[in-house]
Design a protein around this motif. Sequence first.
Motif, PDB file in Angstrom:
ATOM      1  N   LYS A 295       0.839  -1.208   0.000  1.00  0.00           N
ATOM      2  CA  LYS A 295       0.000   0.000   0.000  1.00  0.00           C
ATOM      3  C   LYS A 295       0.867   1.248   0.000  1.00  0.00           C
ATOM      4  O   LYS A 295       0.561   2.237  -0.680  1.00  0.00           O
ATOM      5  CB  LYS A 295      -0.928   0.003   1.215  1.00  0.00           C
TER       6      LYS A 295
ATOM      7  N   SER B 176     -12.276  -2.565  -7.832  1.00  0.00           N
ATOM      8  CA  SER B 176     -11.299  -2.669  -6.743  1.00  0.00           C
ATOM      9  C   SER B 176     -11.762  -1.957  -5.480  1.00  0.00           C
ATOM     10  O   SER B 176     -11.162  -2.127  -4.414  1.00  0.00           O
ATOM     11  CB  SER B 176      -9.947  -2.090  -7.194  1.00  0.00           C
TER      12      SER B 176
ATOM     13  N   PRO C 257     -14.887  -3.254  -2.212  1.00  0.00           N
ATOM     14  CA  PRO C 257     -14.184  -3.928  -3.317  1.00  0.00           C
ATOM     15  C   PRO C 257     -14.913  -5.194  -3.772  1.00  0.00           C
ATOM     16  O   PRO C 257     -15.257  -6.051  -2.955  1.00  0.00           O
ATOM     17  CB  PRO C 257     -12.817  -4.273  -2.698  1.00  0.00           C
TER      18      PRO C 257
ATOM     19  N   ARG D 297     -10.959  -8.653  -4.655  1.00  0.00           N
ATOM     20  CA  ARG D 297     -10.075  -8.552  -3.492  1.00  0.00           C
ATOM     21  C   ARG D 297      -8.688  -9.063  -3.871  1.00  0.00           C
ATOM     22  O   ARG D 297      -8.489 -10.259  -4.083  1.00  0.00           O
ATOM     23  CB  ARG D 297     -10.633  -9.340  -2.314  1.00  0.00           C
TER      24      ARG D 297
ATOM     25  N   CYS E 293      -6.020  -8.104   1.023  1.00  0.00           N
ATOM     26  CA  CYS E 293      -7.193  -7.259   1.295  1.00  0.00           C
ATOM     27  C   CYS E 293      -7.779  -7.631   2.660  1.00  0.00           C
ATOM     28  O   CYS E 293      -8.105  -8.804   2.910  1.00  0.00           O
ATOM     29  CB  CYS E 293      -8.232  -7.450   0.199  1.00  0.00           C
ATOM     30  N   ARG E 294      -7.894  -6.653   3.555  1.00  0.00           N
ATOM     31  CA  ARG E 294      -8.376  -6.933   4.912  1.00  0.00           C
ATOM     32  C   ARG E 294      -8.877  -5.643   5.562  1.00  0.00           C
ATOM     33  O   ARG E 294      -8.763  -4.558   4.983  1.00  0.00           O
ATOM     34  CB  ARG E 294      -7.252  -7.534   5.761  1.00  0.00           C
TER      35      ARG E 294
ATOM     36  N   ASP F 146      -8.671  -2.516   7.975  1.00  0.00           N
ATOM     37  CA  ASP F 146      -7.575  -1.712   8.520  1.00  0.00           C
ATOM     38  C   ASP F 146      -7.840  -1.399   9.992  1.00  0.00           C
ATOM     39  O   ASP F 146      -8.782  -1.930  10.597  1.00  0.00           O
ATOM     40  CB  ASP F 146      -7.377  -0.430   7.706  1.00  0.00           C
TER      41      ASP F 146
ATOM     42  N   LEU G  79     -12.562  -2.131   5.116  1.00  0.00           N
ATOM     43  CA  LEU G  79     -11.975  -3.115   4.214  1.00  0.00           C
ATOM     44  C   LEU G  79     -11.070  -2.397   3.207  1.00  0.00           C
ATOM     45  O   LEU G  79     -11.528  -1.568   2.420  1.00  0.00           O
ATOM     46  CB  LEU G  79     -13.081  -3.882   3.483  1.00  0.00           C
ATOM     47  N   THR G  80      -9.782  -2.708   3.234  1.00  0.00           N
ATOM     48  CA  THR G  80      -8.783  -1.958   2.468  1.00  0.00           C
ATOM     49  C   THR G  80      -7.884  -2.895   1.666  1.00  0.00           C
ATOM     50  O   THR G  80      -7.534  -3.982   2.132  1.00  0.00           O
ATOM     51  CB  THR G  80      -7.901  -1.114   3.423  1.00  0.00           C
ATOM     52  N   GLN G  81      -7.517  -2.459   0.466  1.00  0.00           N
ATOM     53  CA  GLN G  81      -6.582  -3.211  -0.376  1.00  0.00           C
ATOM     54  C   GLN G  81      -5.160  -2.820   0.027  1.00  0.00           C
ATOM     55  O   GLN G  81      -4.760  -1.666  -0.129  1.00  0.00           O
ATOM     56  CB  GLN G  81      -6.805  -2.850  -1.855  1.00  0.00           C
ATOM     57  N   TYR G  82      -4.371  -3.788   0.503  1.00  0.00           N
ATOM     58  CA  TYR G  82      -2.982  -3.512   0.864  1.00  0.00           C
ATOM     59  C   TYR G  82      -2.015  -3.936  -0.234  1.00  0.00           C
ATOM     60  O   TYR G  82      -0.818  -3.707  -0.128  1.00  0.00           O
ATOM     61  CB  TYR G  82      -2.621  -4.200   2.186  1.00  0.00           C
TER      62      TYR G  82
END
Length: 543
Positions: free
Chosen positions: A231, A441, A450, A453, A457-458, A460, A465-468
């Motif tokens: 990220k 996304s 998203p 995933r 993706c988890r 934060d 829910l965030t894409q890392y």
Amino acid sequence: MAVFYILILGTGIWASLRSKKEEKKFKGDGMEMTLLAGRNINLLVGIFTLTATWVGGGFILGIAEATYNPTLGAVWALMPVPYVLTFFLGGFFFAKPMRENKYLTMMDPFQQKYGNVLSVLLIIPALVADVLWVARTLVSLGGTMSVILDLSYVYSIVISSVVAIIYTLLGGLYSVAYTDVIQLILIFISLWVCVPFLLTNPHSLDISLTAYNQTFQAPWVGTVKLDEAGKWFDDFMLLALGGLAYQAFYQRILSASSYTQAQVTCFASSAFCLVLGIPSVLVGAVAASTDWNSTGYGLPTPYERDQAGSILPIALQYLTPAYISVIGIGAVAAAVMSSMDSALLSSASLLSSNIYKNILRKQASDCEMQWVIRISVVVVGMAGTALTFLDSSVLVFWLVGVDMSYTIMFPQLVCILFCKVSNGYGASVGYMIAIIMRILSGEPLIGLPPAIRFPGCRLDAEGVLTQYFPFRTTIMVMSLVSILLFSWLGSIVFNKELLSEKWDVFRIKRKQKPVARATDDKRINSDNEEASTARQLLDTTSL
């Protein structure tokens, strides 16, 4: 503050009068004078206006917000460092093809090669990014003035918007550039005047002690964990390369009198961005080191009240004397208008030149185009102002706007400038892939979940829910590869006549024929000239 606004407006009016004098001497196109200052902007003014364009309200408040935020920290306050890369890449690679072809806007090469329909579709994300730019700069000022001056958020935004629109209307790039000089000087002086008062206030611990130690909150330096590295890299590349797809950048490049001057402008501006980012980092560090319970602000902390986006004005309000906080707001106001006027003129350039002049009314006169530019400035200004009432976070508008430039426009710009194989088929596929993938996304800043995933993706630290995974960079590369691959396939299909020429929507074969014919004509003319020269020599020898 009234004196400050009068100073800025007065500078804009003076610059507009100067531009009228220059216009009389200028023998070129009137639009070129308004949008590019006759391609003869002073070197020092060019450096100031390019720096001021990037050092806006979002830059100053966004860095302070990221540094203060206990879930982020200074290592996530990326803006100054990626901008150095932006300016160096722009100076070394992108400035030359733009200047050599004497384009008026960033979208000219697209229009010349792909035609009007596809170019209009590509102009849309560029315009949206500019409108979001206007919105984020106004949000930063509205929040600051409402905190420090206890002035209505609406009044703060409307007043600043009207002033910026007026002087942009009056003199085009001349007014924008010369007001940027005043604004950048005010930003530099105001921010650095506030720093000593913040560092010595009695409510905060020494920032060197809180940099790596847990005190009132997590250390302000922050960390990048291994599972967050993707990220961090994605955000870095987003800021570094996304800026290369903004019309405002090329407006400054194309207004320089030479390619060398354009390069010097870029390199000098990168150094200024680094210096001007330091005060905001210090503000965020001081805020993170403050016992807010001992101040007039009290508990809960700004982060717990969801006011991290206004941490700079809050710190100025409660940790410095009143007269210093007013000086600080002057810096924010200057930064806001220096970026807002650039975004206004940038979008006006695209609307007036690429849409109105090149598509709707090719025979439009200079006088008519001046009015189109003015109307465009007002429309974009009003649209950006209206968006400020939807969200109060500076980072939301900042990242969403740059995101569109990075994932959609940057690969398109690279291909049109440096890859001869690119054509309308590849550009269309790359455009659709970038938009579809980016929507699927998700984007937590605007509440879009998203559908795809990526790995890592988890949720934060804030439960979002965030894409890392570096998904934006992945989408950008996918778009770039798609443009090149499908351009090559389209070229093979029509050049080898696998499909009838009537299916060639973008006329890539028809565009190659005149070039080939022109080459043949040159060769035939050259042969004729050689034959004629030989005959003359024989005649001379005979005599």
